[in-house]
Write a protein that holds these residues in place. Sequence first.
Motif, PDB file in Angstrom:
ATOM      1  N   MET A   1       0.823  -1.221   0.000  1.00  0.00           N
ATOM      2  CA  MET A   1       0.000   0.000   0.000  1.00  0.00           C
ATOM      3  C   MET A   1       0.860   1.276   0.000  1.00  0.00           C
ATOM      4  SD  MET A   1      -3.169  -0.494  -0.262  1.00  0.00           S
ATOM      5  CE  MET A   1      -4.417  -1.740  -0.115  1.00  0.00           C
TER       6      MET A   1
ATOM      7  N   HIS B   1       1.541   2.375  -3.459  1.00  0.00           N
ATOM      8  CA  HIS B   1       0.402   3.059  -4.088  1.00  0.00           C
ATOM      9  C   HIS B   1       0.275   4.493  -3.578  1.00  0.00           C
ATOM     10  CE1 HIS B   1      -0.849  -0.436  -6.164  1.00  0.00           C
ATOM     11  NE2 HIS B   1      -1.239  -1.109  -5.108  1.00  0.00           N
ATOM     12  N   LEU B   2       0.418   4.648  -2.248  1.00  0.00           N
ATOM     13  CA  LEU B   2       0.325   5.992  -1.667  1.00  0.00           C
ATOM     14  C   LEU B   2       1.411   6.885  -2.252  1.00  0.00           C
ATOM     15  CD1 LEU B   2      -0.235   5.083   2.100  1.00  0.00           C
ATOM     16  CD2 LEU B   2      -1.886   6.208   0.614  1.00  0.00           C
TER      17      LEU B   2
ATOM     18  N   LYS C   1       2.913   6.599  -5.084  1.00  0.00           N
ATOM     19  CA  LYS C   1       2.615   6.895  -6.499  1.00  0.00           C
ATOM     20  C   LYS C   1       1.708   8.137  -6.614  1.00  0.00           C
ATOM     21  CE  LYS C   1      -0.512   4.516  -9.130  1.00  0.00           C
ATOM     22  NZ  LYS C   1      -1.089   3.315  -9.749  1.00  0.00           N
ATOM     23  N   TYR C   2       0.669   8.190  -5.788  1.00  0.00           N
ATOM     24  CA  TYR C   2      -0.258   9.329  -5.885  1.00  0.00           C
ATOM     25  C   TYR C   2       0.336  10.612  -5.307  1.00  0.00           C
ATOM     26  CZ  TYR C   2      -3.555   6.067  -7.725  1.00  0.00           C
ATOM     27  OH  TYR C   2      -4.150   5.132  -8.546  1.00  0.00           O
TER      28      TYR C   2
ATOM     29  N   THR D   1     -10.126   7.160   5.042  1.00  0.00           N
ATOM     30  CA  THR D   1     -10.964   5.952   4.978  1.00  0.00           C
ATOM     31  C   THR D   1     -10.320   4.897   4.071  1.00  0.00           C
ATOM     32  OG1 THR D   1     -12.346   7.084   3.329  1.00  0.00           O
ATOM     33  CG2 THR D   1     -13.168   7.027   5.576  1.00  0.00           C
ATOM     34  N   LEU D   2      -9.103   5.174   3.615  1.00  0.00           N
ATOM     35  CA  LEU D   2      -8.368   4.151   2.861  1.00  0.00           C
ATOM     36  C   LEU D   2      -7.855   3.095   3.846  1.00  0.00           C
ATOM     37  CD1 LEU D   2      -6.177   6.410   0.533  1.00  0.00           C
ATOM     38  CD2 LEU D   2      -8.201   5.117  -0.126  1.00  0.00           C
ATOM     39  N   PRO D   3      -7.827   1.826   3.424  1.00  0.00           N
ATOM     40  CA  PRO D   3      -7.370   0.788   4.360  1.00  0.00           C
ATOM     41  C   PRO D   3      -5.842   0.753   4.482  1.00  0.00           C
ATOM     42  CG  PRO D   3      -8.047  -0.197   2.291  1.00  0.00           C
ATOM     43  CD  PRO D   3      -8.270   1.276   2.142  1.00  0.00           C
ATOM     44  N   VAL D   4      -5.299   1.842   4.997  1.00  0.00           N
ATOM     45  CA  VAL D   4      -3.842   1.937   5.191  1.00  0.00           C
ATOM     46  C   VAL D   4      -3.571   2.454   6.601  1.00  0.00           C
ATOM     47  CG1 VAL D   4      -3.287   2.352   2.766  1.00  0.00           C
ATOM     48  CG2 VAL D   4      -3.772   4.283   4.242  1.00  0.00           C
ATOM     49  N   LYS D   5      -2.369   2.189   7.072  1.00  0.00           N
ATOM     50  CA  LYS D   5      -2.010   2.655   8.416  1.00  0.00           C
ATOM     51  C   LYS D   5      -1.593   4.130   8.342  1.00  0.00           C
ATOM     52  CE  LYS D   5      -1.338  -1.507  10.847  1.00  0.00           C
ATOM     53  NZ  LYS D   5      -1.762  -2.436   9.860  1.00  0.00           N
TER      54      LYS D   5
END
Lengths: 232, 232
Positions: free
Chosen positions: A1, A4-5, A7-8, A83-87
Amino acid sequence: MLIHLFKYEIKSIFRQLLPFYAALILFALLEKVFYMLQMPTIMSFTALFHILIIAAVMVFTLVVITRRFYSNFFSNEGYLTFTLPVKTWELITSKLIAALLFAFTGMLLTFATVFFLFVTINPDILSGIQFPFSTITPDDMLNLTTHFAAFIYGTLMYDATAILIIYASVSIGHLSREHSIFCAFAAFFGLFIFGQIFSFVLGANYYVTSLLLCGIFFIITNYILSHRLNLA
Amino acid sequence: MDSILQCQNLTKHYGSTCGLNDLTLDIPRGRIIGLLGPNGSGKTTFIKLCTGLLVPTSGTLTIGGHPIGTETKKIVSYLPEHTYINNWMRVKEMLEFFSDFYKDFNVDKARDMLQNLQIGLDDKLKNMSKGTKEKVQLILVMSREADLYLLDEPIGGVDPAARDYIIKTILTNYQEKASIILSTHLISEIESILDEAILIKQGNLILHDSVDEIREKKGVSLDALFREEFKC
């Protein structure tokens, strides 16, 4: 994850800084063109703009990094981010790495364009650099590598401390629902003074104190975003 | 019946103001639940607590057996009152974003719904009207195959035709094992689709029962009960 974070983060910050990077390269090229056309007055003006853009790159990198942190966490975008499923530590780390990357990119690009300008004005500068490679001993090489690594680490820590003190200050500001901007500024000065006192009391070298300060600012940010988040 | 959401003595204070007071609820799977109450009654506070955007003052809250955190965010699909999508992205980039972060995101379903509404994948979100953005957001949220959908005022502030579309989208796109908690004060528009209703007033639970039971016991429609309960 985290990937992905990251990348954005890169996408979001890059599109905002791209015009400044393009302007930096463009003005370096224009300087060369005007120098070759032997138009010194126009070249001087171009050089002046070049210097202004260098300053703009430095300032706007900081502005964009701060704005990205604030808007992605505390504006309406925060409703999606949190609300993303990340810490939470992944959210902060991805922002920090991206911010460091752009701080370095700005610095490298500035250095490259200034070097390009010097070479344009005085092509002999390259031939003037005659490094006696044959006389370098293994000890010299080790010293050189150590100094270079220390320089990179020092710069990295300097930037990371600056970025994390901003993150921590904005997060502390968020704790106040009505005076968040004022509280963020107050927190910044408070943390800055704390950093100075901490370094003085600890008495350790810069490399250790900056690492510890980075840890403290990261923990403050992570705690507030994990346990005290209140998106209005 | 298997529960998807449980809360015990859930309380949230904003300074001296009480947002939610001692709420105890058990929400089963496979139900559409209306979270009803006038403005400022605590509906949004409850939903934000379920998403982790707010941290409770006291009490416990679990979704799918997990305390609020990364695990619950994997199974909760949340539609906030505000538009949270990144304005700088195109529609296809938002689809990629949701695919990257949510394993349960059905990109084909999202594409179909977008096509039905004649929203292009290359359309820029910043050029869209507020209503179109809300539809894109609803499509993204309902294209997840989640266990719990939290929809905060999905039909507030949109025209009647859009309301019909939104209700149809909600009804046709959720999983049978999943539950939907839908907050609104426009009862008459959604009464026919609700299985259960939760009425809250000034942060306190007034009633939680099946809509059929409410009609039978009170002898009035949910809308009439709401008007009676919350009359000014």
